[in-house]
Design a protein around this motif. Structure first.
Motif, short mmCIF file in Angstrom:
data_model
loop_
_atom_site.label_atom_id
_atom_site.label_comp_id
_atom_site.label_asym_id
_atom_site.label_seq_id
_atom_site.Cartn_x
_atom_site.Cartn_y
_atom_site.Cartn_z
N ASN A 181 0.74 -1.13 -0.09
CA ASN A 181 0.42 0.03 0.23
C ASN A 181 1.25 1.22 -0.13
O ASN A 181 1.79 1.49 0.90
N ASN A 182 1.39 2.24 -1.50
CA ASN A 182 1.74 3.24 -1.39
C ASN A 182 0.83 4.23 -1.62
O ASN A 182 1.15 5.34 -1.77
N TYR A 183 -0.19 3.71 -1.40
CA TYR A 183 -1.56 4.57 -2.34
C TYR A 183 -2.29 5.56 -1.38
O TYR A 183 -3.13 6.00 -2.23
N LYS A 220 -13.16 2.07 -4.72
CA LYS A 220 -12.32 3.23 -4.15
C LYS A 220 -10.81 2.34 -4.56
O LYS A 220 -10.08 3.29 -5.03
N ASN A 221 -10.40 1.13 -3.46
CA ASN A 221 -9.34 0.40 -4.22
C ASN A 221 -8.44 -0.34 -5.10
O ASN A 221 -7.62 -0.23 -5.00
N SER A 222 -9.48 -0.60 -5.72
CA SER A 222 -9.12 -1.62 -6.76
C SER A 222 -8.12 -0.90 -7.74
O SER A 222 -7.06 -1.85 -8.13
N GLY A 223 -8.74 0.42 -8.37
CA GLY A 223 -7.82 0.84 -9.00
C GLY A 223 -6.19 1.24 -8.32
O GLY A 223 -5.30 1.24 -9.13
N ARG A 224 -6.41 2.16 -6.63
CA ARG A 224 -4.98 1.63 -6.55
C ARG A 224 -4.41 1.01 -6.57
O ARG A 224 -2.71 1.07 -6.83
N ARG A 225 -5.16 -0.06 -5.88
CA ARG A 225 -3.92 -1.55 -5.95
C ARG A 225 -3.65 -1.86 -7.09
O ARG A 225 -2.79 -2.62 -7.48
N ARG A 226 -4.10 -1.27 -8.26
CA ARG A 226 -4.05 -1.88 -9.75
C ARG A 226 -2.70 -1.80 -10.04
O ARG A 226 -1.90 -1.95 -10.98
N ASN A 227 -2.24 -0.42 -9.50
CA ASN A 227 -1.71 0.41 -10.02
C ASN A 227 -0.01 0.17 -9.18
O ASN A 227 0.90 0.12 -9.94
N GLU A 273 -12.95 15.94 -1.96
CA GLU A 273 -14.67 14.66 -2.56
C GLU A 273 -13.10 13.43 -2.69
O GLU A 273 -14.31 12.57 -2.06
N ASN A 274 -12.48 13.43 -3.17
CA ASN A 274 -12.31 11.64 -3.93
C ASN A 274 -11.07 11.16 -2.81
O ASN A 274 -9.95 10.03 -3.39
N TYR A 275 -10.90 12.01 -1.26
CA TYR A 275 -9.72 11.33 -0.83
C TYR A 275 -10.10 10.05 -0.45
O TYR A 275 -10.98 9.62 -0.36
N PHE A 276 -8.60 9.49 -0.29
CA PHE A 276 -8.70 7.52 -0.48
C PHE A 276 -7.31 7.37 0.86
O PHE A 276 -7.01 8.27 0.71
N PHE A 277 -7.63 7.17 1.87
CA PHE A 277 -7.66 6.13 3.04
C PHE A 277 -7.51 4.64 3.11
O PHE A 277 -9.39 4.34 3.73
N ASP A 278 -6.87 3.54 3.22
CA ASP A 278 -7.28 2.91 2.73
C ASP A 278 -7.43 1.62 4.57
O ASP A 278 -6.01 1.76 5.11
N GLU A 279 -8.17 2.19 4.96
CA GLU A 279 -8.40 1.43 6.07
C GLU A 279 -8.13 0.12 6.61
O GLU A 279 -8.26 -0.02 7.90
#
Length: 564
Positions: A87-89, A122-129, A99-105
């Protein structure tokens, strides 16, 4: 014309145009083993083909060793399984109000997400990257083996698209599977690909049932993955339909992230195949044994000699040259295919024979392939020994890996997302093949990337990656001599030489710019030696750096740097 001269046949007034009909050198050598130690040019040729760029570390490591030992090390070295992506994202706190703030809980920063059971929009695109950036990092930090190059080869061969598969955990498992089999047994890999969750989703295998068999995978299994579309590939449309029926019943389980065989969805009837497959009938099986029909299908396919020919042609085009004429088919492809079959489809013996052959080291094959965007971007970083942050600074590390990935994507090679199930066109599209990597759009992007890496590099927070021109120059044998410096830099970056007139022009217009007469040769020697004696002399160091940047920028903008 020789095989590397095609790059100079661009009609600049009309953009990028190639003479596809040009007759190139015929290489008549075969698989007879090349004996003895390699010259520096031969070693560079090998490393530029089997790794991303010929890094100074690899050159030093293999220099002076016999070819047999080098190939054995490249193929048989035991490698540690790489640490998984993390998790670097998470967005920084400064974006909390957006509005689009993301934090992996669920997954703490710096920890891996590969065992997560929560995947959503929410998390899938960030994990793909994260996965894609991690993959770029593995290429940048590859060990002295073929594995990373082979993972890309198989990714292109068994193409899936991350945007369609979507789930990063399935994509990671798919990458690990390709990595595990990359130098192993091809038949075993085909079996695992067939029931792999990512592939089941990508080619609709998971929705294929006895009531509605989906033909996508049954078709690509034969057309793209095993038999191919060669002159001896004579399977029929009915064979595609029969294969689809064999493969019904598989689906993936999202709770366990595994593949399951659902006998209730499997077509239990007999499946008749054509004369190409010797009129084989695969007997339908009820219940759990229905999954055994997949093995029957693969056994039937792998009994066809065209499987070995098809894969050997693809390996040849990836590692040697795109054109396979009748002589090459007879002297290289057929013997390689026989080795493949004799060794029950083990990959290493085929690569060992090909990469050890006189054919591979024929001078006509040197610098005869246009670098892929991955070879260009990652190879540049490795050849200049550009340092990236370590795992302790994973935010900047992944961020800078992403910037390299974005550059390759802009040059038309988005790792993880080839354009379709056939992979990237330059690996298969006749008659252009690798020439498709170069266009009026992609060539300027290559030049812009190398220019930027010379000038300002790329930054993430307080960390920057940039070519250290002085450090690179110090690795050359005689940097104080302007003639030898230019010749050695050309050899290192091109693995070929330039005409004396061209090197004289480079010297006078770059290293000695603003000076006149051959008596000025000592100018470069003096400022280089002055730098070594007093590197904190800013005025002199700036002069050295300015001229070196101009030198390497010029060399990388020439056509020769696009070749490997």
């Amino acid at each position: 014309m020789d095989r590397r001269s095609f790059f100079h046949r661009v009609k600049k007034e009309k953009g990028i145009e190639w003479n596809y009909a040009a007759d190139l050198d015929t290489v008549s050598s075969g698989l007879d083993a090349y004996k003895g130690k390699l010259s520096n040019d031969q070693l560079m040729h090998l490393l530029k083909r089997v790794t991303f760029g010929a890094s100074p570390n690899d050159i030093d490591h293999f220099k002076g060793k016999k070819l047999k030992k080098i190939i054995h090390e490249l193929l048989y070295t035991e490698e540690k399984e790489p640490a998984p992506p993390v998790n670097n994202y998470n967005d920084p706190d400064s974006k909390k109000e957006e509005e689009n703030y993301f934090f992996d809980e669920e997954i703490p920063a710096g920890q891996t997400w590969i065992n997560s059971t929560t995947f959503n929009g929410k998390n899938s695109g960030r994990r793909r990257n994260s996965l894609k950036n991690w993959w770029i990092g593995l290429m940048l930090n590859q060990q002295s083996t073929l594995r990373e190059k082979m993972v890309v080869f198989w990714h292109n061969h068994f193409a899936t698209q991350a945007t369609i598969v979507d789930n990063a955990r399935y994509l990671y498992q798919h990458n690990v599977m390709l990595r595990r089999h990359a130098l192993g047994n091809f038949k075993a890999m085909v079996k695992d690909v067939t029931i792999d969750p990512a592939m089941l989703k990508y080619l609709n295998g998971a929705v294929s049932t006895k009531k509605a068999p989906d033909e996508n995978y049954g078709r690509e299994l034969q057309e793209l993955f095993t038999i191919g579309k060669g002159p001896e590939s004579r399977y029929t449309e009915n064979d595609v339909k029969a294969a689809a029926r064999v493969l019904t019943g598989y689906r993936f389980e999202n709770k366990t992230y595994t593949t399951v065989f659902d006998a209730n969805r499997h077509d239990e009837s007999d499946k008749q195949f054509s004369a190409f497959y010797n009129n084989t009938v695969i007997q339908g099986k009820k219940g759990a044994p229905g999954a055994e029909e997949t093995d029957d299908l693969l056994n039937m396919i792998f009994a066809q000699q065209e499987v070995s020919r098809f894969i050997c042609r693809k390996l040849y085009r990836f590692f040697v040259y795109h054109s396979i004429d009748a002589i090459t088919e007879k002297n290289v492809i057929e013997p390689l295919a026989a080795i493949f079959r004799k060794n029950d489809y083990e990959i290493k013996p085929v690569l060992e024979a090909l990469l050890s052959s006189k054919h591979f080291f024929d001078p006509a094959n040197f610098n005869a392939v246009i670098k892929s965007p991955l070879d260009f971007t990652i190879g540049l970083c490795r050849e200049y020994k550009i340092s990236f942050p370590d795992a302790g600074n994973f935010i900047d590390q992944y961020g800078l890996w992403e910037q390299v990935r974005n550059q390759a994507t802009a040059m038309q090679q988005n790792i993880g997302d080839p354009p379709n199930v056939a992979g990237w066109q330059p690996y298969y599209q006749e008659p252009q093949y690798d020439k498709l990597w170069i266009s009026s759009d992609s060539l300027p992007r290559r030049n812009q990337y190398s220019d930027r890496m010379i000038n300002n590099g790329f930054a993430k927070n307080e960390t920057k990656v940039v070519i250290d021109t002085i450090a690179f120059t110090k690795t050359l044998p005689t940097p104080a001599d302007p003639d030898k410096l230019i010749s050695d830099a050309i050899r290192r970056l091109y693995n070929m030489d330039l005409a004396v007139t061209e090197k004289t022009f480079i010297k006078s217009s770059i290293l000695l710019s603003g000076l006149t007469g051959m008596q000025s040769d000592h100018y470069w020697t003096d400022i280089w030696n002055a730098y070594l004696a007093k590197p904190d002399d800013k005025k002199n160091t700036d002069q050295v750096t300015k001229r070196l940047k101009s030198l390497y920028k010029y060399l990388m903008n020439r056509p020769e740097y696009q070749l490997c």
